[in-house]
Design a protein around this motif. Structure first.
Motif: not given
Lengths: 405, 437
Positions: A262-265, A312-313, A317-322, A371-374
Motif C-alpha cells: 500500500e505504501e507504493i505510490i 530493492v524489492q 515494485l515501484k519501478d513496475l508501477v511507474r 537494465t536494472a538486474f542484469k
C-alpha cells in the motif's frame, strides 16, 4: 529449518525448548525412532521456496509459518511465561525478540491475521507500560496527592445520638478498650444501635493527606515509569490457527504485507480497486461502452525476491508501477492483488487496444528488468478481459487470474 | 346575588366607625400591620441608615478581609445530589474570592453521585470528594466534611443552589465588621420563580418575608436561623460545638447553639444564593411541615433553657426566643381565636369582614412589595412579573401557610412526628427522641 532433538535424561518443561525442538530422546540408542520424523520434516523443508521478504514483519511471518508447516504445527497458542516481556510467549515467534522488544510479537501476529495467514480466537487481555510496552508491572494503591504507597487505614465511626463523625481513633480512650464519643462523652455500646461505621479513611504517611479513594498506579519494572492505569496500553492475547492461505504462503514464500504494498505510490488498495470496478460495471450496465480489466503476474517471484534485499524489492515494485502508470490513462487504477500480481483497469477503450497496450507494457518492463538486474530473469504472464455487467467484480478478478501459475 | 353582596358590603363600609374598625380588624391592625409592616418599615430605614453611616467601616473590614486572604472551606453535604453539583461548582469557580476549599460529602447516595463526585475531584473542580457508604443523615455528612476543612471560615451550602459571583466575599465580611460574629446567613432567592404559581408565590415570600424579615431581625440582634442553603461560620466556633446535631431543622438548631456560646449571628442581604423551591403545593406542604415542626422541637423543647436565667443567659437570646414564639406560635393560634371571635360575635358580618381583611392584606402586600423593592439591591427577576401574583399572597400566606403551620405544630406537640421524618435515618431519630434532642 533443520530438525532439532534434545538429548536429555529427564523431561523438560521449558515452553521454548518444547515448542522449538522436534522432540526429546533420552539416549542415543533412541535415534532410530526419530528417523521417520526427521525424514518427514526434511521432505517438507524441500517444499519450501524461500524469499527475501520486503519488510521485517513479512520476514518474521515467513520464518514462523515455514517452521509451523515443516513441524506440522497448525496452532499457535500463547503460553503464560514469567520471563516474557509481555507475560505471554508465542515461542516460535517470541524467540526472535529480546524481552524488552517482545511486544512487537503482537503487532506481527496482527499483521499476519490481517493478511489471512491466521484465524484467531480471544484468549486473554494484557496491559503494557505506556512508555516501553513492557508487561512487567506492579500495581499499587497510592495517595492521590503525592503518589506514595505508604499509608494507614482507619474506620470512620458515626455516633447516632449526637451526629459526630470521625475516625475510630477519635473515640478511643487511653484507659481501656472502650469507645467514647468526643462530642457528647457518651460510651459507644452496640454497632448498628448507637453507632455504625459508614466508611473508611486513609492517611498518607508521606504527606499526611487524608483521603477515601486511592489512585491505582502501575509501576513498570523495566523502565520504572509510574503509569496511571488508564494510561496503560491494553492488548488482546489471541490464539491462532494457520489457514490454508497461510500454509500456501509458507510453501510459496511470503514476500510482503499489504501494508508494504500500500505504501507504493500510484496504486490504490485492493478493496478500493474492487469498489471502483463495481461502479464501472454498474456504469456499463446503463451506457454502451467497452472497459477492461488486466493483470500482470510475475511467474517466478520467489526466484526474483530471494536474490534481492527487501529495499530493492520495494524499488522493483515501484519501478513496475511507474512503467505501467506511464502507459495508461490517469483515470485508470492500479492495485496489487499480491506481491506478484498487479491488476489494473483500462476503461473506455476496445479490448484489442487494451491488449496492445499491455503487450507494450511487458516489453518495457522486460527492458527495465534487463537494465536494472542484469543476471536475473523475470517472467511475466498477462491477461485482459472485457468487463461484463452480468458478473460481479470478484468473479472478474477470479477469472482474470485463474490461469496464473 | 352578587349585586346583593356588593350593596351589602358598601353599606357595611359606610357604617364603619373607627372604634368599630379596630374591634373588627384588631388582628390585622395590632399584629400584622404594626409588626410586619410599620415596625419592620421603621427598622428597615434604621438599618439602611446605619449601613450608610458605616460604609467606611464596611469598606475597611472588606479591605482587612481581602488583605488577610484567609482560606474559606465550603462543605456541600447531600444524598443523590450529583446531578446538581456541576451547576453549583460552576458558580463557585466564578467567585471573586478565590482562596476556597471545596468539599463534597456524599451521604450514602444510591445513584451516580459517587461517579460524578470522583470525576469532579479528578478534574480538579473540587478539592475533595468523600463518601459515607451508609447514609447517616445531613448532620453526620456535614460533620464528616467538617473534619477535612482547613479554612478559618466554613461555609455550608446545599447542592441544589448556586451563588452570586461575590457571594463568598460578601458573606465573610461581617466577621471582620464585628469580631463577635460567630455565624452569618446568606440571602436565599428563588431561581425557579417562573416555574409555577407556587414557585412565584414563594419567590415573593422569600423577597418580602424571609429576606426583609431576616434583615430586620439581624439589625435587632435577634436573627434566629442561618439557612442551610448558605451559611458561614467561624471554624473555631464550629469546632467548639463539634459540628451539627441531628435534624431536621439543624440549621436553626446550630444558630441557637452559636448564640448560646455568646456569639452574634448576622444576616447578609448582599450575599445571594439562588435555590430551586418546591414546584407543587404537595411538595411545599411536605417541606413546610418539616420546617414548622422544628420550631416546636428545637425552640420549645431542646433549647427552652434560653428562657431561664442561668449562666449562659443572654438577653438577646431571650428576646429572639420570645419574638419567635410569639409571632410564629402564639399568633398562629391567636388567629383562630380572632376567627372564632368574629364568627361568634359578628355572625352576620363574617362575609364583609372576610372581604375587608382580604382587601387590607392585599393592599398591604402591594405596598410592601413596592416599598421594599427600594431596600433590595439585588433582584433576580423583574418586579413587574410578580405584581399579578400579589393578590394570591393573601391566600398563600394568610390561609395556606397558616393551616400548614397549625398542622405541623399540633403534629409535633402531640405526636412528635419530626422524629419519624424520613429526612433523617431512623437509626439516628430514635436516639434523638429518647434523648429529647
Amino acid at each position: 529449518m533443520k530438525p532439532v532433538f534434545v538429548l536429555k535424561g529427564i523431561n523438560i518443561n521449558d515452553p521454548f525448548v518444547n515448542r522449538l525442538t522436534d522432540g526429546t530422546i533420552f539416549s542415543l540408542e533412541q535415534i532410530e525412532f526419530i528417523i521417520p520424523t526427521v525424514e518427514k520434516i526434511l521432505t517438507k523443508v524441500n517444499d519450501l521456496k524461500f524469499t527475501n521478504s520486503i519488510s521485517f514483519e513479512a520476514q518474521m511471518i515467513e520464518k514462523m509459518i515455514s517452521f509451523m508447516y515443516t513441524c506440522d504445527v497448525y496452532d499457535l497458542e500463547p503460553v503464560p511465561y514469567v520471563y516474557s516481556g509481555i507475560n505471554y510467549s508465542f515461542p516460535i515467534l517470541s524467540v526472535n525478540f529480546s524481552q524488552t522488544e517482545e511486544h512487537s510479537v503482537l503487532d506481527i501476529l496482527d499483521i499476519a491475521e490481517r493478511e489471512g495467514i491466521f484465524e484467531s480466537d480471544y484468549y486473554d487481555r494484557i496491559y503494557l507500560c505506556s512508555n516501553c510496552s513492557n508487561g512487567h508491572l506492579t500495581y499499587r494503591e497510592v495517595c492521590p496527592k503525592c503518589g506514595s504507597s505508604n499509608s494507614t487505614t482507619e474506620d470512620i465511626v458515626h455516633h447516632f445520638p449526637c451526629g459526630y463523625v470521625g475516625p475510630i481513633s477519635d473515640f478511643k480512650n487511653e484507659i481501656d478498650d472502650q469507645l467514647d464519643c468526643p462530642k457528647c462523652d457518651k460510651r459507644l455500646r452496640h454497632i448498628g444501635v448507637d453507632y455504625d461505621k459508614p466508611s473508611i479513611l486513609h492517611e498518607c504517611k508521606n504527606c499526611s493527606h487524608k483521603f477515601q479513594d486511592y489512585n491505582v498506579k502501575a509501576k513498570c519494572l523495566n523502565c520504572l515509569t509510574d503509569n496511571g492505569v488508564e494510561m496503560l496500553k491494553g492488548r488482546e492475547i489471541r490464539k491462532y490457527r494457520l489457514t490454508k492461505k497461510g500454509e500456501l504462503a509458507a510453501i510459496n514464500g511470503f514476500v510482503s504485507t499489504s501494508k508494504d504494498i500500500e505504501e507504493i505510490i500510484g496504486t490504490v488498495k485492493f478493496d478500493t480497486f474492487k469498489t471502483m470496478l463495481k461502479y464501472e460495471i454498474e456504469r456499463l450496465r446503463q451506457t454502451e461502452g467497452s472497459s477492461n480489466i488486466c493483470a500482470i503476474h510475475i511467474t517466478n517471484p520467489s526466484q526474483v525476491y530471494s536474490k534481492i534485499g527487501s529495499e530493492v524489492q520495494k524499488g522493483l515494485l515501484k519501478d513496475l508501477v511507474r512503467v505501467i502508470r506511464s502507459s495508461i490513462r490517469s483515470s485508470d487504477a492500479i492495485t496489487f492483488q499480491s506481491s506478484s500480481t498487479i491488476v489494473l483497469s483500462m476503461n473506455e477503450i476496445p479490448t484489442r487496444i487494451a491488449k496492445r497496450i499491455l503487450e507494450e507494457i511487458i516489453v518495457m518492463l522486460k527492458r527495465l528488468m534487463n537494465t536494472a538486474f542484469k543476471n536475473m530473469e523475470v517472467n511475466f504472464e498477462t491477461n485482459v478481459m472485457p468487463l461484463d455487467y452480468k458478473i460481479s467484480p470478484e468473479l472478474h478478478i477470479q477469472q482474470l487470474t485463474k490461469d496464473f501459475k | 346575588m352578587f349585586e346583593d353582596i356588593i350593596d351589602n358590603y358598601i353599606r357595611f363600609l359606610t357604617s364603619l366607625t373607627v372604634d368599630h374598625f379596630i374591634r373588627l380588624f384588631w388582628f390585622f391592625i395590632f399584629f400584622e400591620f404594626i409588626r410586619y409592616f410599620l415596625i419592620e418599615f421603621v427598622i428597615l430605614n434604621l438599618w439602611k441608615l446605619s449601613k450608610w453611616l458605616n460604609r467606611d467601616v464596611y469598606e475597611k473590614a472588606r479591605q482587612e478581609f481581602l488583605f488577610e486572604n484567609p482560606l474559606v472551606s465550603i462543605i456541600i453535604p447531600g444524598k443523590n445530589e450529583g446531578k446538581h453539583i456541576y451547576k453549583l461548582i460552576n458558580s463557585l469557580k466564578e467567585q471573586t474570592y478565590t482562596n476556597i476549599q471545596i468539599i463534597v460529602i456524599d451521604d450514602g447516595s444510591d445513584d451516580e453521585t459517587p461517579t460524578i463526585g470522583r470525576d469532579l475531584q479528578k478534574a480538579g473542580l473540587i478539592d475533595l470528594f468523600i463518601r459515607n457508604e451508609i447514609r447517616g443523615g445531613k448532620a453526620s455528612a456535614a460533620n464528616f466534611g467538617l473534619r477535612f476543612t482547613k479554612g478559618k471560615f466554613i461555609i455550608h451550602m446545599d447542592a441544589d443552589c448556586s451563588y452570586d459571583r461575590d457571594a463568598i466575599e460578601k458573606i465573610i465580611i461581617p466577621f471582620y465588621l464585628d469580631k463577635e460574629v460567630g455565624g452569618v446567613g446568606g440571602n436565599v432567592m428563588v431561581r425557579n420563580y417562573d416555574e409555577s404559581l407556587v414557585t412565584s408565590l414563594q419567590a415573593i415570600e422569600y423577597y418580602d418575608t424571609i429576606s426583609i424579615g431576616r434583615a430586620v431581625t439581624s439589625y435587632l440582634g435577634i436573627y434566629r436561623i442561618i439557612s442551610g442553603a448558605f451559611g458561614a461560620f467561624r471554624a473555631d466556633v464550629l469546632d467548639q460545638m463539634k459540628g451539627w446535631d441531628i435534624g431536621p431543622g439543624l440549621d436553626g438548631d446550630i444558630t441557637v447553639k452559636i448564640r448560646k456560646l455568646g456569639y452574634k449571628i448576622k444576616f447578609e442581604q448582599d450575599a445571594v444564593c439562588l435555590t430551586s423551591v418546591p414546584n407543587t403545593f404537595k411538595k411545599l406542604t411536605k417541606q413546610r411541615l418539616r420546617w414548622d415542626k422544628s420550631l416546636i422541637r428545637f425552640r420549645v423543647r431542646k433549647h427552652k433553657d434560653v428562657l431561664f436565667p442561668n449562666q449562659a443567659f443572654k438577653f438577646a437570646n431571650f428576646i429572639a426566643f420570645v419574638e419567635n414564639i410569639t409571632y410564629n406560635l402564639i399568633l398562629n393560634f391567636k388567629w383562630y381565636f380572632y376567627l372564632v371571635d368574629m364568627v361568634v360575635n359578628y355572625p352576620s358580618m363574617v362575609l364583609n369582614i372576610l372581604i375587608t381583611n382580604i382587601l387590607l392584606y392585599t393592599f398591604t402586600n402591594f405596598t410592601k412589595f413596592v416599598i421594599y423593592s427600594l431596600y433590595r439591591e439585588r433582584k433576580n427577576a423583574p418586579y413587574s412579573f410578580f405584581l399579578i401574583y400579589i393578590p394570591g399572597m393573601v391566600f398563600y400566606f394568610g390561609y395556606y401557610l397558616r393551616i400548614v403551620r397549625t398542622i405541623a405544630y399540633l403534629q409535633e406537640f402531640f405526636f412528635k412526628l419530626s422524629y419519624k421524618d424520613p429526612w433523617n435515618p431512623e437509626k439516628t431519630s430514635v436516639h434523638a427522641k429518647r434523648l429529647k434532642l
